[in-house]
Design a protein around this motif. Structure first.
Motif, PDB file in Angstrom:
ATOM      1  N   SER A 144      -5.433 -17.835   6.763  1.00  0.00           N
ATOM      2  CA  SER A 144      -6.602 -18.557   7.235  1.00  0.00           C
ATOM      3  C   SER A 144      -6.898 -19.750   6.327  1.00  0.00           C
ATOM      4  O   SER A 144      -6.360 -19.877   5.225  1.00  0.00           O
ATOM      5  CB  SER A 144      -7.811 -17.613   7.263  1.00  0.00           C
ATOM      6  OG  SER A 144      -8.132 -17.179   5.948  1.00  0.00           O
ATOM      7  N   ARG A 145      -7.766 -20.628   6.815  1.00  0.00           N
ATOM      8  CA  ARG A 145      -8.133 -21.804   6.020  1.00  0.00           C
ATOM      9  C   ARG A 145      -8.834 -21.404   4.736  1.00  0.00           C
ATOM     10  O   ARG A 145      -8.620 -22.023   3.680  1.00  0.00           O
ATOM     11  CB  ARG A 145      -9.034 -22.712   6.850  1.00  0.00           C
ATOM     12  CG  ARG A 145      -8.323 -23.390   8.023  1.00  0.00           C
ATOM     13  CD  ARG A 145      -9.269 -24.360   8.721  1.00  0.00           C
ATOM     14  NE  ARG A 145      -8.589 -25.061   9.811  1.00  0.00           N
ATOM     15  CZ  ARG A 145      -9.173 -25.962  10.586  1.00  0.00           C
ATOM     16  NH1 ARG A 145     -10.464 -26.285  10.377  1.00  0.00           N
ATOM     17  NH2 ARG A 145      -8.487 -26.553  11.549  1.00  0.00           N
ATOM     18  N   LEU A 146      -9.671 -20.369   4.830  1.00  0.00           N
ATOM     19  CA  LEU A 146     -10.367 -19.914   3.631  1.00  0.00           C
ATOM     20  C   LEU A 146      -9.380 -19.381   2.601  1.00  0.00           C
ATOM     21  O   LEU A 146      -9.501 -19.653   1.395  1.00  0.00           O
ATOM     22  CB  LEU A 146     -11.380 -18.824   3.993  1.00  0.00           C
ATOM     23  CG  LEU A 146     -12.241 -18.277   2.835  1.00  0.00           C
ATOM     24  CD1 LEU A 146     -13.034 -19.399   2.195  1.00  0.00           C
ATOM     25  CD2 LEU A 146     -13.155 -17.163   3.325  1.00  0.00           C
ATOM     26  N   GLY A 147      -8.377 -18.637   3.088  1.00  0.00           N
ATOM     27  CA  GLY A 147      -7.358 -18.128   2.169  1.00  0.00           C
ATOM     28  C   GLY A 147      -6.552 -19.245   1.545  1.00  0.00           C
ATOM     29  O   GLY A 147      -6.235 -19.217   0.350  1.00  0.00           O
ATOM     30  N   THR A 148      -6.195 -20.249   2.355  1.00  0.00           N
ATOM     31  CA  THR A 148      -5.448 -21.391   1.831  1.00  0.00           C
ATOM     32  C   THR A 148      -6.272 -22.148   0.792  1.00  0.00           C
ATOM     33  O   THR A 148      -5.745 -22.559  -0.253  1.00  0.00           O
ATOM     34  CB  THR A 148      -5.069 -22.335   2.979  1.00  0.00           C
ATOM     35  OG1 THR A 148      -4.309 -21.619   3.961  1.00  0.00           O
ATOM     36  CG2 THR A 148      -4.254 -23.506   2.461  1.00  0.00           C
ATOM     37  N   LEU A 149      -7.553 -22.330   1.059  1.00  0.00           N
ATOM     38  CA  LEU A 149      -8.428 -23.009   0.102  1.00  0.00           C
ATOM     39  C   LEU A 149      -8.524 -22.230  -1.197  1.00  0.00           C
ATOM     40  O   LEU A 149      -8.488 -22.820  -2.286  1.00  0.00           O
ATOM     41  CB  LEU A 149      -9.817 -23.198   0.720  1.00  0.00           C
ATOM     42  CG  LEU A 149     -10.875 -23.845  -0.187  1.00  0.00           C
ATOM     43  CD1 LEU A 149     -10.432 -25.247  -0.590  1.00  0.00           C
ATOM     44  CD2 LEU A 149     -12.231 -23.880   0.512  1.00  0.00           C
ATOM     45  N   TRP A 150      -8.618 -20.921  -1.076  1.00  0.00           N
ATOM     46  CA  TRP A 150      -8.719 -20.085  -2.276  1.00  0.00           C
ATOM     47  C   TRP A 150      -7.448 -20.180  -3.117  1.00  0.00           C
ATOM     48  O   TRP A 150      -7.507 -20.296  -4.348  1.00  0.00           O
ATOM     49  CB  TRP A 150      -8.982 -18.638  -1.874  1.00  0.00           C
ATOM     50  CG  TRP A 150      -9.000 -17.677  -3.025  1.00  0.00           C
ATOM     51  CD1 TRP A 150      -8.063 -16.738  -3.337  1.00  0.00           C
ATOM     52  CD2 TRP A 150     -10.007 -17.588  -4.049  1.00  0.00           C
ATOM     53  NE1 TRP A 150      -8.404 -16.058  -4.473  1.00  0.00           N
ATOM     54  CE2 TRP A 150      -9.601 -16.563  -4.939  1.00  0.00           C
ATOM     55  CE3 TRP A 150     -11.192 -18.278  -4.293  1.00  0.00           C
ATOM     56  CZ2 TRP A 150     -10.358 -16.212  -6.043  1.00  0.00           C
ATOM     57  CZ3 TRP A 150     -11.936 -17.920  -5.404  1.00  0.00           C
ATOM     58  CH2 TRP A 150     -11.512 -16.900  -6.264  1.00  0.00           C
ATOM     59  N   VAL A 151      -6.292 -20.159  -2.469  1.00  0.00           N
ATOM     60  CA  VAL A 151      -5.021 -20.277  -3.187  1.00  0.00           C
ATOM     61  C   VAL A 151      -4.935 -21.633  -3.887  1.00  0.00           C
ATOM     62  O   VAL A 151      -4.503 -21.724  -5.043  1.00  0.00           O
ATOM     63  CB  VAL A 151      -3.837 -20.085  -2.220  1.00  0.00           C
ATOM     64  CG1 VAL A 151      -2.525 -20.443  -2.898  1.00  0.00           C
ATOM     65  CG2 VAL A 151      -3.792 -18.650  -1.710  1.00  0.00           C
ATOM     66  N   CYS A 152      -5.355 -22.687  -3.206  1.00  0.00           N
ATOM     67  CA  CYS A 152      -5.328 -24.030  -3.806  1.00  0.00           C
ATOM     68  C   CYS A 152      -6.244 -24.110  -5.014  1.00  0.00           C
ATOM     69  O   CYS A 152      -5.897 -24.732  -6.034  1.00  0.00           O
ATOM     70  CB  CYS A 152      -5.718 -25.079  -2.771  1.00  0.00           C
ATOM     71  SG  CYS A 152      -4.511 -25.299  -1.441  1.00  0.00           S
ATOM     72  N   LEU A 153      -7.416 -23.468  -4.924  1.00  0.00           N
ATOM     73  CA  LEU A 153      -8.350 -23.471  -6.052  1.00  0.00           C
ATOM     74  C   LEU A 153      -7.766 -22.717  -7.250  1.00  0.00           C
ATOM     75  O   LEU A 153      -7.904 -23.153  -8.393  1.00  0.00           O
ATOM     76  CB  LEU A 153      -9.685 -22.851  -5.635  1.00  0.00           C
ATOM     77  CG  LEU A 153     -10.546 -23.676  -4.682  1.00  0.00           C
ATOM     78  CD1 LEU A 153     -11.774 -22.886  -4.258  1.00  0.00           C
ATOM     79  CD2 LEU A 153     -10.960 -24.992  -5.336  1.00  0.00           C
ATOM     80  N   VAL A 154      -7.112 -21.597  -6.982  1.00  0.00           N
ATOM     81  CA  VAL A 154      -6.516 -20.819  -8.063  1.00  0.00           C
ATOM     82  C   VAL A 154      -5.412 -21.619  -8.755  1.00  0.00           C
ATOM     83  O   VAL A 154      -5.357 -21.706  -9.985  1.00  0.00           O
ATOM     84  CB  VAL A 154      -5.962 -19.484  -7.520  1.00  0.00           C
ATOM     85  CG1 VAL A 154      -5.121 -18.781  -8.586  1.00  0.00           C
ATOM     86  CG2 VAL A 154      -7.102 -18.584  -7.074  1.00  0.00           C
TER      87      VAL A 154
END
Length: 257
Positions: free
Chosen positions: A2-12
């Protein structure tokens, strides 16, 4: 994903690699003040590092420690992993706990304890004491890495080798050892990187010969020079090159097999 998961991975990943990116950026900044805006691009700081004989000697000292530590901990870790995974002993849990104990003890306490031990034994501080001290704290890492490979080996392969008349040593040499090759290489690389970056134990146990980590930490206390950023970039590139070489060797060995 999901977009939220992708955003979280990018932040990490951003949190992990942004400091390294900033160091790389300031390592080519023409100004000796590490602040924005940048004043230009230069290779001056890399030239200073490469021409610094003191840091060059520290780098050679680091290699003189890291190579034997990596080899020693890989061999001992492989033996310990074999004992934990292939042989059912009554004291397996106790043995595993003793192996992992140095990982759980705070590094400073362990360094002081080792320093006191060597002093009581009458052993002068030198590169040998650094190698011995680092091996104690790196051994749990290599043991876990090799054990994670051994537990995935199909025991039926060893039984088949025995059915075909292979002795225990022959089964180990021709079946188990090739299958644990990737684990041994990964353990050696991890041990080498951990040894080369270890500061606390190295600072306590080293004698007159100072490793690169001790020299850099000393320089950071007195002068935050952009040349240290260049040194950090070179160390990161060296670690990347080490991983790439190890991976290339693994792929080549896989093709030959």
């Amino acid at each position: 994903m999901s977009r939220l998961g992708t955003l979280w991975v990018c932040l990490v990943f951003g949190f992990m690699y942004l400091p390294i990116a900033m160091i790389a950026l300031f390592s080519v900044n023409a100004s000796d003040v590490m602040a924005f805006p940048l004043t230009g691009v230069t290779g001056q700081w890399f030239a200073e590092i490469l021409g610094d004989g003191r840091l060059g000697g520290g780098f050679l000292t680091t290699l003189a420690v890291a190579f034997p530590v990596a080899l020693l901990t890989t061999l001992l870790g492989a033996a310990a992993a074999l004992a934990l995974t292939f042989y059912a002993t009554r004291f397996r849990v106790l043995f595993a706990a003793l192996l992992l104990l140095p990982f759980l003890v705070p590094r400073l306490i362990l360094a002081v304890a080792q320093l006191i031990l060597f002093k009581e034994l009458g052993v002068s501080r030198s590169l040998l004491t650094v190698i011995a001290g680092q091996s104690v704290i790196i051994l749990p890492f290599t043991t876990v890495i090799v054990a994670s490979v051994l537990i995935r080996i199909d025991r039926r392969l060893i039984e088949a080798a025995a059915d075909l008349g292979a002795s225990g040593w022959c089964s180990f040499r021709r079946v188990v050892l090739p299958l644990m090759g990737n684990g041994l290489m990964a353990a050696w690389v991890i041990a080498f990187v951990l040894s080369s970056s270890e500061y606390v134990l190295t600072a306590f146990l080293s004698g007159r010969q100072q490793a690169l980590s001790v020299l850099v930490a000393s320089d950071f206390r007195f002068d935050l020079s952009p040349s240290l950023n260049a040194l950090a970039v070179l160390i990161v590139l060296g670690n990347i090159a080490l991983v790439v070489i190890a991976e290339a060797i693994r792929h080549r060995a896989g093709r030959l097999n």
